[in-house]
Design a protein around this motif. Structure first.
Motif, short mmCIF file in Angstrom:
data_model
loop_
_atom_site.label_atom_id
_atom_site.label_comp_id
_atom_site.label_asym_id
_atom_site.label_seq_id
_atom_site.Cartn_x
_atom_site.Cartn_y
_atom_site.Cartn_z
N GLY A 172 1.04 2.80 -5.01
CA GLY A 172 1.83 1.96 -4.11
C GLY A 172 2.06 0.60 -4.71
N ALA A 173 2.70 -0.24 -3.91
CA ALA A 173 3.18 -1.51 -4.42
C ALA A 173 2.07 -2.56 -4.50
N PRO A 174 2.21 -3.50 -5.45
CA PRO A 174 1.38 -4.70 -5.36
C PRO A 174 1.88 -5.52 -4.17
N ARG A 175 0.96 -6.06 -3.38
CA ARG A 175 1.39 -6.80 -2.18
C ARG A 175 0.57 -8.07 -2.08
N TYR A 176 1.23 -9.13 -1.69
CA TYR A 176 0.55 -10.42 -1.59
C TYR A 176 0.89 -11.06 -0.25
N THR A 177 0.00 -11.93 0.20
CA THR A 177 0.16 -12.55 1.52
C THR A 177 1.57 -13.12 1.65
N VAL A 178 1.98 -13.88 0.65
CA VAL A 178 3.36 -14.36 0.60
C VAL A 178 3.99 -13.76 -0.65
N PRO A 179 5.13 -13.09 -0.53
CA PRO A 179 5.97 -12.97 0.67
C PRO A 179 5.75 -11.72 1.51
N ASP A 180 4.88 -10.79 1.10
CA ASP A 180 4.89 -9.47 1.73
C ASP A 180 4.37 -9.46 3.17
N PHE A 181 3.44 -10.34 3.47
CA PHE A 181 2.89 -10.36 4.84
C PHE A 181 3.26 -11.66 5.55
N GLN A 182 4.41 -12.16 5.18
CA GLN A 182 4.85 -13.46 5.66
C GLN A 182 5.48 -13.34 7.04
N SER A 183 5.25 -14.32 7.87
CA SER A 183 5.95 -14.40 9.15
C SER A 183 7.36 -14.91 8.89
N PRO A 184 8.34 -14.58 9.73
CA PRO A 184 8.18 -13.69 10.88
C PRO A 184 8.40 -12.21 10.57
N ALA A 185 8.78 -11.85 9.33
CA ALA A 185 9.14 -10.46 9.06
C ALA A 185 7.98 -9.49 9.34
N ILE A 186 6.75 -9.98 9.20
CA ILE A 186 5.60 -9.12 9.40
C ILE A 186 5.44 -8.75 10.88
N HIS A 187 6.14 -9.47 11.78
CA HIS A 187 6.05 -9.17 13.22
C HIS A 187 7.01 -8.07 13.65
N ASP A 188 7.56 -7.32 12.69
CA ASP A 188 8.49 -6.24 13.03
C ASP A 188 7.69 -5.04 13.53
N GLU A 189 7.54 -4.95 14.85
CA GLU A 189 6.68 -3.92 15.42
C GLU A 189 7.23 -2.52 15.19
N LEU A 190 8.55 -2.39 15.21
CA LEU A 190 9.13 -1.07 14.98
C LEU A 190 8.78 -0.57 13.58
N ARG A 191 8.95 -1.43 12.61
CA ARG A 191 8.72 -1.04 11.22
C ARG A 191 7.25 -0.74 10.93
N PHE A 192 6.36 -1.58 11.42
CA PHE A 192 4.95 -1.44 11.04
C PHE A 192 4.13 -0.62 12.03
N SER A 193 4.17 -0.98 13.35
CA SER A 193 3.32 -0.26 14.30
C SER A 193 3.86 1.11 14.63
N ILE A 194 5.17 1.21 14.83
CA ILE A 194 5.74 2.47 15.28
C ILE A 194 6.01 3.40 14.10
N ARG A 195 6.62 2.86 13.04
CA ARG A 195 7.01 3.73 11.91
C ARG A 195 6.01 3.68 10.77
N LYS A 196 4.98 2.86 10.93
CA LYS A 196 3.81 2.90 10.03
C LYS A 196 4.19 2.65 8.56
N ALA A 197 4.95 1.59 8.36
CA ALA A 197 5.48 1.31 7.03
C ALA A 197 4.39 1.08 5.98
N MET A 198 3.19 0.68 6.40
CA MET A 198 2.15 0.40 5.40
C MET A 198 1.35 1.64 5.03
N MET A 199 1.63 2.75 5.72
CA MET A 199 0.85 3.95 5.46
C MET A 199 1.48 4.76 4.33
N GLN A 200 0.73 5.74 3.85
CA GLN A 200 1.24 6.60 2.79
C GLN A 200 2.52 7.30 3.27
#
Lengths: 190, 252
Positions: free
Chosen positions: A39-67
């Motif tokens: 998987g990708a290298p990921r860093y606090t900025v910019p990958d977990f930066q607000s406000p994009a990280i608050h995209d609930e559809l992408r992360f909580s519902i569609r589980k973008a961080m999972m395999q």
């Protein structure tokens, strides 16, 4: 053609919670460490930066961080009478990937085990006697861990302070603390 | 009133969905609702027409009518149609998610138990085209296209899909209804960057502040009400929300 890299002292398979902490500890002793992660290298900025990280559809519902289920498939059944079928989308368990692994999206709860958890055979023996263990028959494979709570406590303490675990201690060096959980194992400090 | 109880249910679902995992206590009061409502376009205000890229005209007619029954407008708040939920569903099905993003699509193919999850061969896009064709064919034959039915008839028909005893050319209707309901809730409550939740009406309704960048300055302040108007993650300094339904459900 395969590129032959310089040998290193240690290679960690995975750079999640375990791999990254182990790599840090080993590197600090002067060893040369390489961590392998899918998987990708990921860093606090910019990958977990607000406000994009608050995209609930992408992360909580569609589980973008999972395999990605397209690339990684596990099969599942509730019991051996069923036919195991592919998990086509993650539902009940969520394996992560990428730098940081599941440490990026864990629930952030860090409980200690109880004193008895480390010495479960001894604990049951003292509490209920040998007759109780014998009555359970050969299927009972319960054992002590070979390491005790007291031996692990300094490491719990270090990890909690490293991660900034918050909360109220319920038991400091055997003294029950008001406002904390009175059943927890003794901590060396708040 | 059927609509009132459904509205209450929708608000509850939304509050649960959106606050799970957030370290926030959102105090919801009638005064708050009134204040936010004042900044909300009135029900029936002209909503721009949707340009469909996935649905045909007949399919879009069903989707628009169906989401209007699943989350209907009431005296105070717009419903799913006014919030552009059909646009959200259209964009999702036209894009990567519709083509089976993050969906394992190799064998073995076999009907599983409910606990083994989705086991059909259809991508979301295929599932919608197939089911909608079967529905529209059936209703056209009966001379009662869905969009021309009375609200009560529409509800009864949606319930018959939900009950699961219809076969829509290989798609069990319960599966189609489940997907439609899921998409409707997502389009109503998710960030408007994805093409639904127009003007953040769903967030105004439940008092959700949206994607504020940081609550760091509030960490030590307890018991306060978060009652500022909502903010989209795609909002610029002028308050314009830049829609981007192409966001992939991939890891950074």
């Amino acid at each position: 053609m395969a590129q032959r890299l310089k040998p290193v002292d240690v290679v960690t398979i995975g750079v999640g919670l375990t791999g990254s902490l182990a790599a840090l500890e080993l590197a600090e002793t002067g060893l040369k460490v390489v961590g392998l992660e899918r998987g990708a290298p990921r860093y606090t900025v910019p990958d977990f930066q607000s406000p994009a990280i608050h995209d609930e559809l992408r992360f909580s519902i569609r589980k973008a961080m999972m395999q990605d289920n397209v690339k990684v498939a596990a099969s599942f059944r509730n019991n051996s009478d069923q036919t195991a079928l592919p998990i086509r989308r993650w539902e009940s368990f969520l394996p992560g990937q990428g730098l940081g692994g599941s440490f990026v999206h864990w629930n952030g709860q860090s409980f200690r085990f109880q004193v008895a958890d480390f010495i479960y055979r001894t604990h049951i023996l003292e509490r209920y006697g040998q007759k109780f263990l014998d009555a359970c028959g050969p299927e009972l494979t319960i054992q002590d861990w070979g390491v005790t709570y007291d031996e692990i406590e300094p490491h719990y303490d270090r990890f909690e302070y490293l991660c900034g675990v918050s909360g109220k201690a319920g038991n400091i060096k055997g003294q029950i603390q008001p406002g904390g959980n009175p059943f927890e194992a003794p901590r060396s400090r708040e | 009133m059927a609509n009132v109880s459904r509205r209450t249910m929708i608000k509850t679902i939304g509050a649960g969905m959106l606050t799970a995992g957030l370290p926030l206590v959102i105090a919801k009061t009638d005064e708050h609702a009134a204040a936010i409502a004042a900044a909300t376009p009135p029900v029936g205000a002209t909503t721009p027409p949707i340009t469909y890229v996935f649905f045909s005209t007949e399919e879009a007619a069903f989707i628009e009518a169906a989401v209007s029954r699943l989350i209907p407008a009431d005296e105070q708040w717009p419903g799913a149609l006014e919030a552009a939920v059909p646009n959200y569903i259209d964009e999702q099905l036209a894009g990567a998610w519709g083509r089976g993003e993050r969906l394992y699509r190799s064998g073995p193919w076999q009907q599983g138990t409910p606990s083994q999850g989705y086991q059909l061969r259809f991508t979301p896009a295929e599932l919608f085209h197939t089911a909608l064709a079967a529905i529209n064919k059936e209703l056209a034959k009966a001379g009662t296209p869905f969009a021309t039915m009375s609200p009560d008839q529409q509800d009864a028909y949606l319930r018959s899909l939900e009950a699961g005893d219809k076969d829509l050319d290989g798609v069990p209707s319960v599966v189609f209804f489940g997907e439609l309901w899921e998409f409707t809730v997502e389009g109503f409550f998710s960030d408007p960057v994805h093409g639904g939740n127009r003007d953040m009406v769903a967030w105004r309704m439940i008092g959700f502040p949206g994607a504020y960048a940081s609550y760091y300055d509030l960490v030590d302040r307890h018991g306060i009400t978060i009652d500022r108007p909502p903010m989209s993650l795609a909002e610029d300094a002028h308050g314009h929300v830049h829609m981007n339904p192409g966001i992939r459900a991939h890891s950074p």
